[in-house]
Design a protein around this motif. Structure first.
Motif, mmCIF file in Angstrom:
data_model
loop_
_atom_site.group_PDB
_atom_site.id
_atom_site.type_symbol
_atom_site.label_atom_id
_atom_site.label_comp_id
_atom_site.label_asym_id
_atom_site.label_seq_id
_atom_site.Cartn_x
_atom_site.Cartn_y
_atom_site.Cartn_z
ATOM 1 N N LEU A 1 -0.897 0.360 11.267
ATOM 2 C CA LEU A 1 -1.375 0.121 9.873
ATOM 3 C C LEU A 1 -1.378 -1.396 9.512
ATOM 4 O O LEU A 1 -2.463 -1.922 9.042
ATOM 5 C CB LEU A 1 -0.568 0.829 8.857
ATOM 6 C CG LEU A 1 -0.769 0.407 7.378
ATOM 7 C CD1 LEU A 1 -2.531 0.729 7.093
ATOM 8 C CD2 LEU A 1 0.111 1.250 6.515
ATOM 9 N N ASP B 1 -7.067 2.008 9.016
ATOM 10 C CA ASP B 1 -6.329 0.777 9.436
ATOM 11 C C ASP B 1 -5.693 1.109 10.512
ATOM 12 O O ASP B 1 -5.530 0.489 11.694
ATOM 13 C CB ASP B 1 -5.841 0.072 8.312
ATOM 14 C CG ASP B 1 -6.501 -0.927 7.465
ATOM 15 O OD1 ASP B 1 -7.770 -1.178 8.016
ATOM 16 O OD2 ASP B 1 -6.370 -0.878 6.465
ATOM 17 N N LYS B 2 -4.872 2.458 10.583
ATOM 18 C CA LYS B 2 -4.023 2.851 11.628
ATOM 19 C C LYS B 2 -4.692 3.123 12.949
ATOM 20 O O LYS B 2 -4.215 2.754 13.987
ATOM 21 C CB LYS B 2 -3.173 4.150 11.151
ATOM 22 C CG LYS B 2 -2.057 3.771 10.080
ATOM 23 C CD LYS B 2 -1.515 5.040 9.931
ATOM 24 C CE LYS B 2 -0.161 4.759 8.850
ATOM 25 N NZ LYS B 2 0.544 6.163 8.448
ATOM 26 N N MET C 1 -6.583 -2.670 -2.345
ATOM 27 C CA MET C 1 -6.383 -1.616 -1.214
ATOM 28 C C MET C 1 -7.143 -0.183 -1.973
ATOM 29 O O MET C 1 -6.792 0.774 -1.333
ATOM 30 C CB MET C 1 -4.957 -1.555 -1.387
ATOM 31 C CG MET C 1 -4.111 -2.603 -0.923
ATOM 32 S SD MET C 1 -4.371 -3.025 0.808
ATOM 33 C CE MET C 1 -3.520 -1.717 1.479
ATOM 34 N N HIS D 1 -8.025 4.775 3.527
ATOM 35 C CA HIS D 1 -8.263 3.268 4.176
ATOM 36 C C HIS D 1 -7.145 3.047 5.069
ATOM 37 O O HIS D 1 -7.160 2.628 6.155
ATOM 38 C CB HIS D 1 -8.195 2.183 2.859
ATOM 39 C CG HIS D 1 -9.202 2.389 1.794
ATOM 40 N ND1 HIS D 1 -8.876 2.421 0.601
ATOM 41 C CD2 HIS D 1 -10.433 2.702 2.052
ATOM 42 C CE1 HIS D 1 -9.943 2.664 -0.159
ATOM 43 N NE2 HIS D 1 -11.176 2.572 0.699
ATOM 44 N N ASN D 2 -5.895 3.776 4.628
ATOM 45 C CA ASN D 2 -4.611 3.510 5.845
ATOM 46 C C ASN D 2 -4.966 4.339 7.023
ATOM 47 O O ASN D 2 -4.601 3.709 8.049
ATOM 48 C CB ASN D 2 -3.434 4.000 5.122
ATOM 49 C CG ASN D 2 -3.060 3.162 3.753
ATOM 50 O OD1 ASN D 2 -3.464 2.024 3.458
ATOM 51 N ND2 ASN D 2 -2.091 3.389 2.985
ATOM 52 N N ASP E 1 -3.080 9.738 7.042
ATOM 53 C CA ASP E 1 -2.314 8.914 6.092
ATOM 54 C C ASP E 1 -2.709 9.616 4.728
ATOM 55 O O ASP E 1 -3.745 10.063 4.539
ATOM 56 C CB ASP E 1 -2.611 7.584 6.043
ATOM 57 C CG ASP E 1 -1.634 6.816 5.134
ATOM 58 O OD1 ASP E 1 -0.516 6.242 6.023
ATOM 59 O OD2 ASP E 1 -1.631 6.765 4.111
ATOM 60 N N THR F 1 0.860 -1.115 0.078
ATOM 61 C CA THR F 1 0.025 -0.111 0.277
ATOM 62 C C THR F 1 0.874 1.241 -0.224
ATOM 63 O O THR F 1 1.980 1.183 0.508
ATOM 64 C CB THR F 1 -0.951 -0.170 1.181
ATOM 65 O OG1 THR F 1 -1.968 1.185 1.055
ATOM 66 C CG2 THR F 1 -0.178 0.072 2.596
ATOM 67 N N PHE G 1 -4.974 -3.424 9.270
ATOM 68 C CA PHE G 1 -5.350 -4.002 8.031
ATOM 69 C C PHE G 1 -5.567 -5.521 8.094
ATOM 70 O O PHE G 1 -6.546 -6.006 7.684
ATOM 71 C CB PHE G 1 -4.231 -3.852 6.947
ATOM 72 C CG PHE G 1 -4.392 -4.529 5.500
ATOM 73 C CD1 PHE G 1 -5.101 -3.951 4.640
ATOM 74 C CD2 PHE G 1 -3.598 -5.698 5.335
ATOM 75 C CE1 PHE G 1 -5.477 -4.578 3.559
ATOM 76 C CE2 PHE G 1 -3.913 -6.140 4.251
ATOM 77 C CZ PHE G 1 -4.845 -5.612 3.111
ATOM 78 N N ARG H 1 1.692 4.716 1.480
ATOM 79 C CA ARG H 1 1.106 5.313 2.805
ATOM 80 C C ARG H 1 2.269 6.578 3.002
ATOM 81 O O ARG H 1 3.232 6.378 2.548
ATOM 82 C CB ARG H 1 1.150 4.234 3.874
ATOM 83 C CG ARG H 1 2.366 4.121 4.988
ATOM 84 C CD ARG H 1 3.805 3.533 4.223
ATOM 85 N NE ARG H 1 4.585 3.356 5.294
ATOM 86 C CZ ARG H 1 6.086 3.155 4.760
ATOM 87 N NH1 ARG H 1 6.351 3.555 3.589
ATOM 88 N NH2 ARG H 1 6.867 2.818 5.678
ATOM 89 N N ASP I 1 3.271 2.480 11.323
ATOM 90 C CA ASP I 1 3.196 1.373 10.347
ATOM 91 C C ASP I 1 2.824 0.160 10.925
ATOM 92 O O ASP I 1 2.213 -0.575 10.515
ATOM 93 C CB ASP I 1 4.701 1.103 9.644
ATOM 94 C CG ASP I 1 5.044 2.154 8.676
ATOM 95 O OD1 ASP I 1 4.111 2.898 8.324
ATOM 96 O OD2 ASP I 1 6.256 2.160 8.226
#
Length: 287
Positions: free
Chosen positions: A63, A196-197, A115, A192-193, A188, A53, A67, A55, A60
């Protein structure tokens, strides 16, 4: 807080008050991250590249864990306490090493994950997928958020976005409690990141499911974002932009409240409106 490696100076020629000037702008860093899963064996370790991905460097670990959980590769939140560990083979790789006792679907480990929102997945298959993956049941009686508090959350989000104030080039996902207190904020280059984070941060602290929380995202509320919020047990998803039809179909099927076009003086409540307390909302609207 601005993280090291998230910003970069760049020379720019600007136009200011009828004249040009040379200076430097600050831009957000965008780099690839490869997320890997490793399974320990008796004599060796199997490594599966899961996804790449684009980012913004930083958080991280959140993330990767977020994810893997929202894609149901980590089946239960409690796996964090069972010996899961993380490695950094390189600055743009992160490896999640699963405990030996954990059961994992190897077929899913070898599957390529989308993604972005342009995967072309059909509505029926997408909505069914979340039921196959499983999600915590959403509470039916709470939380109920006053409309005034809800409309104030974009201001609180902006005040907490340190990177966005510097660059103007980031998405944000924030998780608030039912009283409007900010629990986690992640920024981010990918929407989506950011989600997820934020969910990964909650997962690392053992706070899932987030049944008395709400998530606010800085852009639109697409299906994947709603799916991730649902996996985390979040009953209210709010967005500064619009929801998609597939998001609303998923929310209607699961009892999630979706709010779109949230601003300081306006909001559109699309599903499960009883979770937003408004003077025009009668008690009979509640299930």
């Amino acid at each position: 807080m601005i993280r090291d490696g998230a910003l970069k100076g760049w020379p720019v020629t600007g136009w200011r008050q009828d004249r040009s000037e040379i200076g430097e702008d600050v831009v957000i860093v965008e780099e690839p991250l490869e997320i890997q899963v490793a399974l320990r064996g008796e004599a060796s370790m199997e490594i599966f590249p899961i996804a790449v991905t684009m980012r913004t460097p930083g958080h991280d670990e959140d993330l990767a864990l977020g994810f893997l959980y929202t894609e149901a590769l980590i089946p239960e939140p409690g796996v964090i306490a069972q010996g899961l560990s993380l490695e950094r083979p390189s600055p743009n790789e992160i490896r999640v090493i699963l405990p030996e006792a954990m059961r994992i679907d190897r077929e899913r480990l070898t599957r390529h994950f989308y993604m972005t929102s342009s995967c072309g997945v059909c509505g029926k298959a997408a909505i069914e997928a979340i039921f196959v993956q499983g999600y915590p049941p959403l509470p039916e009686a709470e939380p109920v958020i006053p409309i005034g508090l809800l409309c104030d959350l974009p201001r609180r989000l902006r005040e907490a976005q340190a990177l966005f104030r510097r660059t103007g080039g980031l998405h944000a996902a924030a998780i608030f409690d039912a009283e409007g207190r900010l629990l986690w904020l992640r920024e981010d280059v990918g929407r989506h990141n950011a989600v997820d984070k934020a969910i990964g941060a909650a997962l690392r602290e053992g706070r899932l499911p987030l049944s008395r929380s709400l998530m606010l995202v800085s852009g639109r509320a697409g299906f994947e974002i709603a799916q991730k919020a649902l996996r985390a047990g979040i009953p209210i998803l709010a967005a500064l932009g619009a929801p998609s039809s597939l998001t609303l179909e998923l929310a209607q099927a699961t009892g999630m409240t979706v709010v779109g076009f949230l601003q300081g003086d306006r909001a559109n409540v699309y599903t499960a409106p009883w979770r937003v307390r408004m003077s025009s909302l009668a008690s009979s609207d509640r299930p």
